[in-house]
Design a protein around this motif. Structure first.
Motif, PDB file in Angstrom:
ATOM      1  N   LEU A  85      23.823  30.492  13.192  1.00  6.39           N
ATOM      2  CA  LEU A  85      23.751  31.549  14.153  1.00  6.39           C
ATOM      3  C   LEU A  85      25.264  31.372  15.128  1.00  6.39           C
ATOM      4  O   LEU A  85      25.505  30.151  15.546  1.00  6.39           O
ATOM      5  CB  LEU A  85      22.653  31.585  15.022  1.00  6.39           C
ATOM      6  N   ARG A  86      25.845  32.333  15.420  1.00  3.25           N
ATOM      7  CA  ARG A  86      27.152  32.261  16.207  1.00  3.25           C
ATOM      8  C   ARG A  86      27.255  33.398  16.980  1.00  3.25           C
ATOM      9  O   ARG A  86      26.877  34.465  16.710  1.00  3.25           O
ATOM     10  CB  ARG A  86      28.293  32.396  15.437  1.00  3.25           C
ATOM     11  N   VAL A  87      27.714  33.163  18.041  1.00  6.07           N
ATOM     12  CA  VAL A  87      28.014  34.417  19.152  1.00  6.07           C
ATOM     13  C   VAL A  87      29.311  34.309  19.744  1.00  6.07           C
ATOM     14  O   VAL A  87      29.871  33.280  20.312  1.00  6.07           O
ATOM     15  CB  VAL A  87      26.688  34.416  20.307  1.00  6.07           C
ATOM     16  N   SER A  88      30.198  35.482  19.856  1.00  4.80           N
ATOM     17  CA  SER A  88      31.333  35.548  20.349  1.00  4.80           C
ATOM     18  C   SER A  88      31.323  36.799  21.313  1.00  4.80           C
ATOM     19  O   SER A  88      30.622  37.419  21.348  1.00  4.80           O
ATOM     20  CB  SER A  88      32.429  35.577  19.365  1.00  4.80           C
ATOM     21  N   TRP A  89      32.503  36.727  22.112  1.00  2.00           N
ATOM     22  CA  TRP A  89      32.633  37.984  23.176  1.00  2.00           C
ATOM     23  C   TRP A  89      34.120  38.166  23.321  1.00  2.00           C
ATOM     24  O   TRP A  89      34.941  37.296  23.076  1.00  2.00           O
ATOM     25  CB  TRP A  89      32.030  37.441  24.474  1.00  2.00           C
ATOM     26  N   THR A  90      34.338  39.266  23.563  1.00  2.00           N
ATOM     27  CA  THR A  90      35.503  40.159  24.004  1.00  2.00           C
ATOM     28  C   THR A  90      35.479  40.532  25.363  1.00  2.00           C
ATOM     29  O   THR A  90      34.255  40.823  25.859  1.00  2.00           O
ATOM     30  CB  THR A  90      36.062  41.144  23.369  1.00  2.00           C
ATOM     31  N   GLY A  91      36.428  40.233  26.197  1.00  2.00           N
ATOM     32  CA  GLY A  91      36.299  40.883  27.621  1.00  2.00           C
ATOM     33  C   GLY A  91      36.016  39.774  28.430  1.00  2.00           C
ATOM     34  O   GLY A  91      35.697  38.630  28.276  1.00  2.00           O
ATOM     35  N   SER A  92      35.698  40.198  29.815  1.00  2.00           N
ATOM     36  CA  SER A  92      35.232  39.221  30.756  1.00  2.00           C
ATOM     37  C   SER A  92      33.824  39.706  31.476  1.00  2.00           C
ATOM     38  O   SER A  92      33.861  41.061  31.694  1.00  2.00           O
ATOM     39  CB  SER A  92      36.368  38.823  31.692  1.00  2.00           C
ATOM     40  N   GLN A  93      33.311  38.711  31.983  1.00  2.06           N
ATOM     41  CA  GLN A  93      32.163  39.248  32.853  1.00  2.06           C
ATOM     42  C   GLN A  93      32.430  39.550  34.078  1.00  2.06           C
ATOM     43  O   GLN A  93      31.821  40.355  34.862  1.00  2.06           O
ATOM     44  CB  GLN A  93      31.099  37.913  33.097  1.00  2.06           C
ATOM     45  N   ASN A  94      33.688  39.611  34.561  1.00  4.77           N
ATOM     46  CA  ASN A  94      34.308  40.020  35.769  1.00  4.77           C
ATOM     47  C   ASN A  94      34.534  41.688  35.888  1.00  4.77           C
ATOM     48  O   ASN A  94      34.824  42.372  36.500  1.00  4.77           O
ATOM     49  CB  ASN A  94      35.427  39.254  36.288  1.00  4.77           C
ATOM     50  N   ALA A  95      34.872  41.922  34.207  1.00  9.79           N
ATOM     51  CA  ALA A  95      34.876  43.596  34.242  1.00  9.79           C
ATOM     52  C   ALA A  95      33.686  43.866  33.175  1.00  9.79           C
ATOM     53  O   ALA A  95      33.838  44.018  31.781  1.00  9.79           O
ATOM     54  CB  ALA A  95      36.268  43.794  33.481  1.00  9.79           C
ATOM     55  N   PRO A  96      32.297  43.967  33.549  1.00  6.90           N
ATOM     56  CA  PRO A  96      31.268  44.235  32.561  1.00  6.90           C
ATOM     57  C   PRO A  96      31.285  45.106  31.682  1.00  6.90           C
ATOM     58  O   PRO A  96      30.636  45.113  30.696  1.00  6.90           O
ATOM     59  CB  PRO A  96      30.178  44.052  33.889  1.00  6.90           C
ATOM     60  N   ARG A  97      32.122  46.251  32.230  1.00  4.78           N
ATOM     61  CA  ARG A  97      31.958  47.286  31.214  1.00  4.78           C
ATOM     62  C   ARG A  97      32.752  47.118  29.838  1.00  4.78           C
ATOM     63  O   ARG A  97      32.387  47.720  28.986  1.00  4.78           O
ATOM     64  CB  ARG A  97      32.646  48.443  32.040  1.00  4.78           C
ATOM     65  N   SER A  98      33.743  46.121  30.011  1.00  8.03           N
ATOM     66  CA  SER A  98      34.492  46.046  28.795  1.00  8.03           C
ATOM     67  C   SER A  98      34.059  44.800  28.041  1.00  8.03           C
ATOM     68  O   SER A  98      34.527  44.306  26.995  1.00  8.03           O
ATOM     69  CB  SER A  98      36.120  45.819  29.200  1.00  8.03           C
ATOM     70  N   CYS A  99      33.360  44.001  28.621  1.00 11.77           N
ATOM     71  CA  CYS A  99      32.671  42.440  27.944  1.00 11.77           C
ATOM     72  C   CYS A  99      31.428  42.895  26.880  1.00 11.77           C
ATOM     73  O   CYS A  99      30.473  43.645  27.198  1.00 11.77           O
ATOM     74  CB  CYS A  99      32.059  41.977  28.965  1.00 11.77           C
ATOM     75  N   LEU A 100      31.606  42.581  25.633  1.00 15.13           N
ATOM     76  CA  LEU A 100      30.750  42.779  24.739  1.00 15.13           C
ATOM     77  C   LEU A 100      30.616  41.419  23.833  1.00 15.13           C
ATOM     78  O   LEU A 100      31.337  40.711  23.457  1.00 15.13           O
ATOM     79  CB  LEU A 100      31.556  43.827  23.509  1.00 15.13           C
ATOM     80  N   LEU A 101      29.446  41.120  23.444  1.00 13.88           N
ATOM     81  CA  LEU A 101      28.931  40.208  22.931  1.00 13.88           C
ATOM     82  C   LEU A 101      28.460  40.373  21.348  1.00 13.88           C
ATOM     83  O   LEU A 101      28.067  41.480  21.299  1.00 13.88           O
ATOM     84  CB  LEU A 101      27.576  39.380  23.427  1.00 13.88           C
TER      85      LEU A 101
END
Length: 442
Positions: free
Chosen positions: A357-373
């Motif tokens: 199992l692996r999880v990655s993300w794009t964007g930042s938690q400081n810009a929650p609308r753009s952050c995707l897991l």
């Protein structure tokens, strides 16, 4: 090369012919390959297999001390490697790391490619010829190795991300092969993992007749709300930390100050074991392998770890976790029903989750609308990088809050959006630990 397929041997070819075939098939591959992938160190036919790219190729005794390999497997390994694209601008740091293996450490036959590279590059120049590692899983890593200084006194080593994935895949394939073969040498040649060491450290006695542990005091939140950047610079803080018991296991002496990298607040003094246990398994700066120790963090010792993470004023106020931990929780808890499974081995009942199992993300938690897991399964028979779900950051936070209220109601009750006074106006971004240096980062 005049060697050909050995007739009457079910498509077996000699090791020399396998070397020639591998070189010929992968000559135009984006991942550079070695000319003697099967016959030169660290490959060893005597252990029953060789690694070619991310594939294990079995070796077969041919009599007279000679060995053979199936031609079709060499071709499959070459075709798999040829399909890998390499962007040489997308680099991953592979060293040097603090706590690297010492010279003279017994390697055994395991790939352990990071340790092998570190051991070779840290050797004095005059000693490299005799111990020169010619390749790793048939990959000539030297041709794509990048050394950088970035103004630092010591250089750092980097490889393209695609090459790192190939070598990681080779380690995984080798581990699965050896487990299936039930080779007892595995326990001898492979050093204990940090998680095994953490479990062993958890059994430390709480008292000692010849040490200061009898005077250890329990941590009662004395450092709550203090910034790590300030507290860590105070004279004598190391001695003060050593006077506490670990705030998580409450048995071993504390050794480090665990702190939140998103908000900068100290959580508590903890022992090396618990600090290692809690640290995310970063593959890259925004990519986490959801390893077995997350079972302890989110299942068997849930309340203890949630209480520890929420010692950070920022995480407690926002009723969430730092992004790497939230990503791991989303993968192994919220997306658990989505993970594919396959039938267990012969002689056992039921099924077990397949792949890693692996999880990655794009964007930042400081810009929650753009952050995707993005939650995926590597090495799954139905697709090597099968995507299970893509979860927006805000949705992951809401799921976590709902789960927190059920799993640890006392922790949830202490959190809430009305506790924002005194928090930084602009939270710090996640500091991804791509160097693996220092276990006090998370």
């Amino acid at each position: 090369m005049s060697e050909r397929v050995i007739p009457g041997q079910g498509g077996l070819i000699s090791l020399g012919a396998a070397d020639a075939l591998w070189s010929g098939l992968t000559g135009d591959a984006a991942v550079p390959t070695a000319a003697a992938a099967v016959t030169c160190s660290p490959a060893s036919a005597r252990v029953g297999y060789v690694l070619l790219g991310s594939r294990v190729v079995a070796t077969v005794p041919a009599g007279g001390g000679q060995w053979s390999v199936p031609e079709v497997e060499v071709r499959r390994a070459a075709a798999e490697l040829n399909s890998v694209g390499v962007d040489r601008r997308e680099l991953v740091r592979i060293g040097p790391f603090r706590g690297a293996p010492r010279q003279g450490h017994r390697e055994g036959t395991l790939l352990r490619w990071r340790q092998r590279i570190a051991r070779e590059l840290q050797e004095p120049a005059h000693g490299r010829v005799a111990r020169r590692t010619s390749h790793l899983a048939g990959v000539d890593w030297r041709r794509v190795l990048v050394k950088q200084t970035d103004g630092q006194p010591a250089e750092s080593w980097w490889l393209p991300r695609a090459v790192v994935r190939v070598l990681d895949g080779a380690e995984h394939a080798e581990r699965q092969w050896r487990q299936a073969a039930r080779q007892p040498s595995e326990a001898v040649t492979e050093p204990p993992s940090p998680h095994r060491q953490a479990q062993a450290a958890d059994s430390w006695p709480t008292t000692s007749t010849d040490g200061p542990s009898t005077a250890l005091r329990l941590y009662n939140g004395e450092l709550q709300g203090q910034l790590y950047s300030v507290l860590s610079r105070k004279p004598g803080i190391s001695g003060k930390v050593a006077g506490w018991r670990c705030a998580v296991c409450r048995t071993a002496p504390a050794a480090v100050l665990d702190h939140c990298h998103e908000h900068g607040y100290v959580r508590a003094p903890v022992c090396h074991s618990c600090n290692t246990q809690e640290r995310p398994d970063h593959l890259y700066s925004n990519d986490i392998r959801v390893a077995g120790h997350y079972t302890r963090l989110f299942e068997t010792h849930t309340a203890d770890w949630l209480r520890h993470w929420h010692r950070c004023s920022g995480c407690r106020a926002r009723t969430t976790l730092p992004l790497p931990h939230l990503a791991a929780w989303t993968a192994c808890t919220a997306c658990r029903p989505l993970r594919p499974a396959h039938r267990a081995s012969r002689g056992s009942r039921g099924s077990k989750p397949c792949g890693l199992l692996r999880v990655s993300w794009t964007g930042s938690q400081n810009a929650p609308r753009s952050c995707l897991l993005t939650v995926a399964v590597d090495f799954c028979p139905s697709g090597e990088h099968r995507v299970l779900a893509r979860v927006p950051y805000r949705e992951a936070v809401e799921r976590f809050r709902t789960w927190l209220a059920e799993a640890a109601p006392d922790v949830a009750a202490a959190a809430g959006p009305d506790r924002l006074d005194g928090l930084p106006a602009r939270p710090r971004p996640v500091i991804a630990d791509t160097t693996s240096e220092g276990l006090t980062l998370f």
